[in-house]
Motif scaffolding. Structure first.
Motif, PDB file in Angstrom:
ATOM      1  N   GLY A   1      63.025 -33.463  12.071  1.00 34.03           N
ATOM      2  CA  GLY A   1      63.896 -34.676  12.282  1.00 34.03           C
ATOM      3  C   GLY A   1      65.304 -34.082  12.895  1.00 34.03           C
TER       4      GLY A   1
ATOM      5  N   TYR B   1      67.290 -34.178  15.152  1.00 40.91           N
ATOM      6  CA  TYR B   1      67.649 -34.571  16.439  1.00 40.91           C
ATOM      7  C   TYR B   1      68.489 -36.120  15.936  1.00 40.91           C
TER       8      TYR B   1
ATOM      9  N   TRP C   1      61.690 -26.937  20.173  1.00 43.96           N
ATOM     10  CA  TRP C   1      61.784 -28.384  20.458  1.00 43.96           C
ATOM     11  C   TRP C   1      60.874 -28.974  19.326  1.00 43.96           C
TER      12      TRP C   1
ATOM     13  N   PHE D   1      61.863 -33.330  24.369  1.00 46.03           N
ATOM     14  CA  PHE D   1      60.790 -33.893  23.535  1.00 46.03           C
ATOM     15  C   PHE D   1      59.522 -34.538  24.360  1.00 46.03           C
TER      16      PHE D   1
ATOM     17  N   ASN E   1      56.157 -32.511  25.193  1.00 48.70           N
ATOM     18  CA  ASN E   1      54.850 -33.130  24.370  1.00 48.70           C
ATOM     19  C   ASN E   1      53.986 -33.849  25.304  1.00 48.70           C
TER      20      ASN E   1
ATOM     21  N   MET F   1      55.271 -40.407  19.513  1.00 45.66           N
ATOM     22  CA  MET F   1      56.640 -39.930  20.073  1.00 45.66           C
ATOM     23  C   MET F   1      57.169 -40.942  20.938  1.00 45.66           C
TER      24      MET F   1
ATOM     25  N   ARG G   1      69.183 -39.507  15.497  1.00 45.10           N
ATOM     26  CA  ARG G   1      68.431 -40.819  15.479  1.00 45.10           C
ATOM     27  C   ARG G   1      69.537 -42.270  15.366  1.00 45.10           C
TER      28      ARG G   1
ATOM     29  N   GLU H   1      68.169 -35.008  24.372  1.00 46.96           N
ATOM     30  CA  GLU H   1      67.126 -34.524  23.473  1.00 46.96           C
ATOM     31  C   GLU H   1      65.578 -34.844  23.872  1.00 46.96           C
ATOM     32  N   HIS H   2      65.582 -36.399  23.652  1.00 48.07           N
ATOM     33  CA  HIS H   2      64.112 -36.934  24.219  1.00 48.07           C
ATOM     34  C   HIS H   2      63.524 -36.775  25.349  1.00 48.07           C
TER      35      HIS H   2
ATOM     36  N   ARG I   1      62.262 -28.419  15.588  1.00 51.57           N
ATOM     37  CA  ARG I   1      63.492 -29.565  15.579  1.00 51.57           C
ATOM     38  C   ARG I   1      62.980 -30.919  15.386  1.00 51.57           C
ATOM     39  N   TYR I   2      61.679 -31.237  16.222  1.00 52.00           N
ATOM     40  CA  TYR I   2      61.199 -32.584  16.252  1.00 52.00           C
ATOM     41  C   TYR I   2      60.645 -32.885  14.719  1.00 52.00           C
TER      42      TYR I   2
ATOM     43  N   TRP J   1      60.711 -43.399  19.894  1.00 49.21           N
ATOM     44  CA  TRP J   1      61.780 -43.255  20.649  1.00 49.21           C
ATOM     45  C   TRP J   1      61.931 -44.732  21.073  1.00 49.21           C
TER      46      TRP J   1
END
Length: 133
Positions: A119, A121, A112, A40, A44, A54, A123, A36-37, A115-116, A58
């Motif tokens: 929140g 995603y 994305w 992101f 980004n 971000m 954690r 996922e990240h 979604r980001y 992370w």
């Protein structure tokens, strides 16, 4: 071409380097969070204000995950492999990936930003403790 870029972006060796933690559920969660990240952080990357924030979030989640893994008795080699695979620079595509392919890849993951922002995603600090018996 889009498929090739997506494969390069999402299936890099960094995601494959997670060593089993002793909990299959935790291993899946760690790999999914990295995947996922990867999207992101990559999509980004050109935002000079949002990207550092971000990255900071992370890195904090990765540090929290490493602490959780230590408390669960996960071998140091597995923790080290996870933190190495989760480094922001390991999640970004290679510098020689053509911008057009990168753009198409991010457009293929067009949801994305929403979604980001929601929140929506993984954690790790919240979910990882529940992945252990």
């Amino acid at each position: 071409m889009i498929r090739a870029a997506l494969i390069l972006l999402l299936a890099s060796p960094a995601t494959a380097q997670v060593i089993p933690s002793g909990s299959p559920a935790a291993d899946i969660l760690l790999s999914q969070a990295i995947t996922e990240h990867r999207v992101f952080l990559t999509c980004n990357a050109l935002d000079p204000i949002g990207h550092p924030i971000m990255v900071q979030r992370w890195e904090a989640d990765v540090a929290a995950a490493a602490a959780i893994l230590r408390t669960k008795g996960v071998p140091r080699a597995a923790i080290d492999a996870f933190t190495k695979a989760a480094r922001p620079e390991a999640l970004l595509p290679s510098a020689d990936l053509p911008f057009a392919e990168l753009r198409q890849t991010c457009l293929a993951q067009a949801d994305w930003p929403a979604r980001y922002a929601r929140g929506d995603y993984i954690r790790l600090d919240e979910r990882l403790p529940r992945a252990f018996p």
